[in-house]
Design a protein around this motif. Structure first.
Motif, PDB file in Angstrom:
ATOM      1  N   ILE A 386       0.863  -1.185   0.000  1.00  0.00           N
ATOM      2  CA  ILE A 386       0.000   0.000   0.000  1.00  0.00           C
ATOM      3  C   ILE A 386       0.895   1.230   0.000  1.00  0.00           C
ATOM      4  CG2 ILE A 386      -2.001  -1.077   1.073  1.00  0.00           C
ATOM      5  CD1 ILE A 386      -1.251   0.178   3.703  1.00  0.00           C
ATOM      6  N   ILE A 387       0.480   2.236  -0.726  1.00  0.00           N
ATOM      7  CA  ILE A 387       1.151   3.528  -0.716  1.00  0.00           C
ATOM      8  C   ILE A 387       0.212   4.502  -0.018  1.00  0.00           C
ATOM      9  CG2 ILE A 387       2.142   5.396  -2.078  1.00  0.00           C
ATOM     10  CD1 ILE A 387       2.693   3.405  -4.290  1.00  0.00           C
ATOM     11  N   ILE A 388       0.712   5.146   1.021  1.00  0.00           N
ATOM     12  CA  ILE A 388      -0.092   6.086   1.795  1.00  0.00           C
ATOM     13  C   ILE A 388       0.499   7.489   1.663  1.00  0.00           C
ATOM     14  CG2 ILE A 388      -0.780   4.279   3.416  1.00  0.00           C
ATOM     15  CD1 ILE A 388       1.196   5.406   5.437  1.00  0.00           C
ATOM     16  N   GLY A 389      -0.333   8.495   1.858  1.00  0.00           N
ATOM     17  CA  GLY A 389       0.145   9.872   1.838  1.00  0.00           C
ATOM     18  C   GLY A 389      -0.315  10.594   3.093  1.00  0.00           C
ATOM     19  N   ASN A 390      -0.476   9.810   4.145  1.00  0.00           N
ATOM     20  CA  ASN A 390      -1.186  10.307   5.322  1.00  0.00           C
ATOM     21  C   ASN A 390      -0.340  11.183   6.243  1.00  0.00           C
ATOM     22  OD1 ASN A 390      -2.059   7.523   4.363  1.00  0.00           O
ATOM     23  ND2 ASN A 390      -3.856   8.180   5.475  1.00  0.00           N
ATOM     24  N   CYS A 391      -1.038  11.903   7.112  1.00  0.00           N
ATOM     25  CA  CYS A 391      -0.392  12.724   8.124  1.00  0.00           C
ATOM     26  C   CYS A 391       0.303  11.831   9.150  1.00  0.00           C
ATOM     27  CB  CYS A 391      -1.415  13.622   8.811  1.00  0.00           C
ATOM     28  SG  CYS A 391      -2.610  12.713   9.842  1.00  0.00           S
ATOM     29  N   SER A 392       1.019  12.435  10.087  1.00  0.00           N
ATOM     30  CA  SER A 392       1.771  11.680  11.085  1.00  0.00           C
ATOM     31  C   SER A 392       0.886  10.710  11.854  1.00  0.00           C
ATOM     32  CB  SER A 392       2.446  12.647  12.068  1.00  0.00           C
ATOM     33  OG  SER A 392       3.356  13.493  11.413  1.00  0.00           O
ATOM     34  N   ASP A 393      -0.246  11.184  12.361  1.00  0.00           N
ATOM     35  CA  ASP A 393      -1.127  10.346  13.182  1.00  0.00           C
ATOM     36  C   ASP A 393      -1.793   9.264  12.341  1.00  0.00           C
ATOM     37  OD1 ASP A 393      -2.303   9.655  15.657  1.00  0.00           O
ATOM     38  OD2 ASP A 393      -4.146  10.686  15.089  1.00  0.00           O
ATOM     39  N   CYS A 394      -2.203   9.614  11.128  1.00  0.00           N
ATOM     40  CA  CYS A 394      -2.867   8.666  10.245  1.00  0.00           C
ATOM     41  C   CYS A 394      -1.897   7.563   9.813  1.00  0.00           C
ATOM     42  CB  CYS A 394      -3.406   9.394   9.027  1.00  0.00           C
ATOM     43  SG  CYS A 394      -4.685   8.504   8.132  1.00  0.00           S
ATOM     44  N   SER A 395      -0.647   7.937   9.528  1.00  0.00           N
ATOM     45  CA  SER A 395       0.359   6.933   9.187  1.00  0.00           C
ATOM     46  C   SER A 395       0.557   5.973  10.351  1.00  0.00           C
ATOM     47  CB  SER A 395       1.691   7.616   8.837  1.00  0.00           C
ATOM     48  OG  SER A 395       1.550   8.457   7.714  1.00  0.00           O
ATOM     49  N   ASN A 396       0.527   6.509  11.552  1.00  0.00           N
ATOM     50  CA  ASN A 396       0.667   5.695  12.761  1.00  0.00           C
ATOM     51  C   ASN A 396      -0.454   4.660  12.862  1.00  0.00           C
ATOM     52  OD1 ASN A 396       1.972   5.333  15.500  1.00  0.00           O
ATOM     53  ND2 ASN A 396      -0.111   5.826  16.135  1.00  0.00           N
ATOM     54  N   THR A 397      -1.672   5.057  12.547  1.00  0.00           N
ATOM     55  CA  THR A 397      -2.797   4.118  12.640  1.00  0.00           C
ATOM     56  C   THR A 397      -2.729   3.057  11.542  1.00  0.00           C
ATOM     57  OG1 THR A 397      -4.265   5.513  11.289  1.00  0.00           O
ATOM     58  CG2 THR A 397      -4.289   5.877  13.666  1.00  0.00           C
ATOM     59  N   VAL A 398      -2.212   3.421  10.368  1.00  0.00           N
ATOM     60  CA  VAL A 398      -2.018   2.430   9.311  1.00  0.00           C
ATOM     61  C   VAL A 398      -1.047   1.346   9.795  1.00  0.00           C
ATOM     62  CG1 VAL A 398      -1.000   2.030   7.032  1.00  0.00           C
ATOM     63  CG2 VAL A 398      -2.547   3.961   7.375  1.00  0.00           C
ATOM     64  N   MET A 399       0.014   1.782  10.456  1.00  0.00           N
ATOM     65  CA  MET A 399       1.022   0.833  10.924  1.00  0.00           C
ATOM     66  C   MET A 399       0.507  -0.056  12.043  1.00  0.00           C
ATOM     67  SD  MET A 399       3.332   1.345   8.799  1.00  0.00           S
ATOM     68  CE  MET A 399       4.459   0.127   9.480  1.00  0.00           C
ATOM     69  N   GLY A 400      -0.624   0.326  12.627  1.00  0.00           N
ATOM     70  CA  GLY A 400      -1.225  -0.517  13.654  1.00  0.00           C
ATOM     71  C   GLY A 400      -1.961  -1.713  13.081  1.00  0.00           C
ATOM     72  N   SER A 401      -2.246  -1.674  11.773  1.00  0.00           N
ATOM     73  CA  SER A 401      -3.016  -2.769  11.179  1.00  0.00           C
ATOM     74  C   SER A 401      -2.376  -3.378   9.943  1.00  0.00           C
ATOM     75  CB  SER A 401      -4.425  -2.277  10.824  1.00  0.00           C
ATOM     76  OG  SER A 401      -4.367  -1.162   9.949  1.00  0.00           O
ATOM     77  N   ALA A 402      -1.756  -2.585   9.089  1.00  0.00           N
ATOM     78  CA  ALA A 402      -1.232  -3.090   7.822  1.00  0.00           C
ATOM     79  C   ALA A 402      -0.212  -4.223   7.981  1.00  0.00           C
ATOM     80  CB  ALA A 402      -0.636  -1.947   7.012  1.00  0.00           C
ATOM     81  N   PRO A 403       0.806  -4.079   8.843  1.00  0.00           N
ATOM     82  CA  PRO A 403       1.779  -5.167   8.973  1.00  0.00           C
ATOM     83  C   PRO A 403       1.150  -6.483   9.440  1.00  0.00           C
ATOM     84  CG  PRO A 403       2.658  -3.141   9.904  1.00  0.00           C
ATOM     85  CD  PRO A 403       1.206  -2.901   9.635  1.00  0.00           C
ATOM     86  N   LYS A 404       0.116  -6.392  10.272  1.00  0.00           N
ATOM     87  CA  LYS A 404      -0.555  -7.610  10.752  1.00  0.00           C
ATOM     88  C   LYS A 404      -1.244  -8.342   9.595  1.00  0.00           C
ATOM     89  CE  LYS A 404      -1.428  -5.532  15.287  1.00  0.00           C
ATOM     90  NZ  LYS A 404      -2.461  -5.006  16.206  1.00  0.00           N
ATOM     91  N   MET A 405      -1.610  -7.593   8.571  1.00  0.00           N
ATOM     92  CA  MET A 405      -2.243  -8.188   7.393  1.00  0.00           C
ATOM     93  C   MET A 405      -1.210  -8.518   6.315  1.00  0.00           C
ATOM     94  SD  MET A 405      -5.559  -5.671   7.076  1.00  0.00           S
ATOM     95  CE  MET A 405      -6.447  -5.141   8.551  1.00  0.00           C
ATOM     96  N   LYS A 406       0.070  -8.375   6.688  1.00  0.00           N
ATOM     97  CA  LYS A 406       1.183  -8.646   5.767  1.00  0.00           C
ATOM     98  C   LYS A 406       1.157  -7.728   4.537  1.00  0.00           C
ATOM     99  CE  LYS A 406       1.684 -13.456   7.252  1.00  0.00           C
ATOM    100  NZ  LYS A 406       2.635 -13.051   8.309  1.00  0.00           N
ATOM    101  N   LEU A 407       0.665  -6.511   4.748  1.00  0.00           N
ATOM    102  CA  LEU A 407       0.722  -5.480   3.714  1.00  0.00           C
ATOM    103  C   LEU A 407       1.995  -4.665   3.910  1.00  0.00           C
ATOM    104  CD1 LEU A 407      -2.976  -4.252   3.823  1.00  0.00           C
ATOM    105  CD2 LEU A 407      -1.890  -5.379   1.876  1.00  0.00           C
ATOM    106  N   LYS A 408       2.780  -4.526   2.866  1.00  0.00           N
ATOM    107  CA  LYS A 408       4.015  -3.747   2.941  1.00  0.00           C
ATOM    108  C   LYS A 408       3.681  -2.291   2.636  1.00  0.00           C
ATOM    109  CE  LYS A 408       6.467  -7.821   1.317  1.00  0.00           C
ATOM    110  NZ  LYS A 408       7.189  -8.439   0.184  1.00  0.00           N
TER     111      LYS A 408
END
Length: 441
Positions: A386-408
């Motif tokens: 996944i490619i994200i363009g999110n703010c600091s907090d939003c990027s943080n929330t992506v990292m709370g779920s994406a790696p668990k789903m094995k999304l790079k």
């Protein structure tokens, strides 16, 4: 110095109409285009000859010898002088300052945006450190014109030298204060400034005037002072050049660059591109756009960034998470293409609100409600990256779920951050709150 190109649209509103023709001699400060509706005057930034007026721009060949003197604007009320000088929001938005300051605040606030929100840019901070006297004059003029009772400088606490310079400058000012901000993105967004300084969260459709305030970029304030004290038209820009350059990735800060100067000329002045590169960005890493070397800078250009090469995803399936705080879908797709990825899914941040003109605005800039649902959709659509363009907090929330789903995860700004040696936008490692100075001083 090569030919200069003056785009007829350097502001919010309609393109200006040329008032010069091929063969005309111009001076620094000669009026060359006027508004056709909402807009701002455009002036020549050099002595020279108009080579052509074509499509969306005026092309001027500069004289070999350039004088320092400029054609002054006419005297008048302070608001009229701001309008005459063609000043716009110099932080990137480009809204005509004369229109903005025409709002009667009835004792409200001028909020001075000194956040320098985009990573890698340093010219706003350098301006405060080196030219605080004229900057402060401009703030006071903005207060006077708009009938504001107070002004507040919003600045990141990490900029310690600039903060100390401000503290000394406003120490004896009864109605000018400082508000410190954390080093997270997008603290410089207009409504984020209002929220942090005044404690009022505006709807995406509301202007700062709904909170009895006007937000003015710190360079805009400087140009206001120049217009009133020096009768100087707005024809120059402060900016930062940084990236994959000969001599290293340290920022090159330039003050008063003539509007119309080419990107290539500024890169060459900064050492030139060092070998193979990925792209050249005009603006900041989050909201900037790829540009050509022969493109001209405008009143709103804040940065020129030369990036390292893009990683190669070898055609892997990619999901795009579109955020109101960064590049739009077209920009995200462009980056994906440059990474040799294949878009299979597109999602939009929950906080993104679509405006009538089709653009997105965040409902609460810098505060994210979570992105697990979007990541789950990307996984269902068989994305590997996944490619994200999110703010600091939003990027943080992506990292709370994406790696668990094995999304790079890649961030829109990764190639810039790696080039300039800045931490990547992933986990949020700093507090979203910043301790304030006693009594704002």
């Amino acid at each position: 110095m090569g030919n200069l190109q003056f785009l007829l649209r350097q502001h919010v509103g309609a393109p200006c109409e040329p008032v010069v023709k091929s063969g005309d001699k111009v001076k620094k400060g000669t009026l060359i285009a006027v508004p056709a509706g909402l807009g701002a005057n455009i002036f020549s930034s050099v002595y020279g000859t108009v080579q052509d007026v074509v499509g969306d721009r005026i092309i001027i060949e500069p004289d070999k010898v350039q004088e320092e003197e400029f054609v002054p604007i006419q005297d008048g009320s302070h608001l009229d002088m701001v309008k005459e000088a063609g000043i716009v929001g110099m932080g990137g938005a480009g809204f005509p300052t004369g229109v903005k300051l025409g709002t009667d605040l009835n004792g409200g606030y001028i909020l001075v945006n000194a956040v320098e929100c985009e990573p890698g840019l340093y010219h706003n901070i350098r301006q405060i450190e080196d030219n605080i006297e004229m900057t402060l004059k401009g703030v006071k003029y903005c207060m006077e014109i708009s009938n504001a009772a107070k002004a507040v400088f919003a600045i990141k606490a990490k900029n310690k030298k600039a903060v100390e310079t401000l503290r000394k400058a406003v120490h004896d000012e009864d109605n000018i204060f400082i508000h410190l901000l954390p080093d997270i993105y997008p603290m410089g967004e207009e409504r984020a400034v209002v929220r942090e300084v005044l404690g009022k969260l505006l709807d995406p459709t509301q202007l700062p005037s709904a909170a009895d305030s006007i937000v003015v970029n710190v360079e805009t304030a400087l140009r206001v002072a120049e217009a009133i004290d020096l009768k100087k038209p707005c024809f120059s820009k402060n900016l930062t050049v940084i990236g994959k350059l000969h001599g290293g990735n340290a920022p090159h800060v330039y003050m008063d660059v003539p509007v119309g100067t080419s990107v290539e000329e500024l890169i060459e002045r900064s050492g030139g591109i060092d070998g193979v590169y990925g792209e050249v960005i005009m603006g900041g890493p989050f909201t900037g756009h790829s540009t050509a070397l022969d493109a001209p800078i405008t009143k709103t250009t804040g940065g020129i960034i030369v990036t390292m090469e893009f990683p190669d995803l070898h055609g892997a399936p990619v999901g795009l998470l579109i955020c109101a705080c960064a590049g739009n879908e077209a920009r995200m797709r462009e980056v994906c293409t440059k990474m040799n990825g294949n878009v299979v899914s597109v999602g939009t941040c929950k906080n993104a609100f679509e405006m009538k003109n089709g653009t997105l605005k965040c409902q609460d800039p810098g505060n994210c409600p979570g992105q697990a649902q979007k990541c789950l959709q990307f996984k269902k659509d068989r994305a590997e990256y996944i490619i994200i363009g999110n703010c600091s907090d939003c990027s943080n929330t992506v990292m709370g779920s994406a790696p668990k789903m094995k999304l790079k995860v890649f961030h829109l700004t990764d190639h810039v951050m790696r080039t300039i040696g800045h931490p990547l936008y992933r986990r949020l490692t700093v507090s979203k709150q910043e301790a304030q100075l006693p009594n704002g001083k």
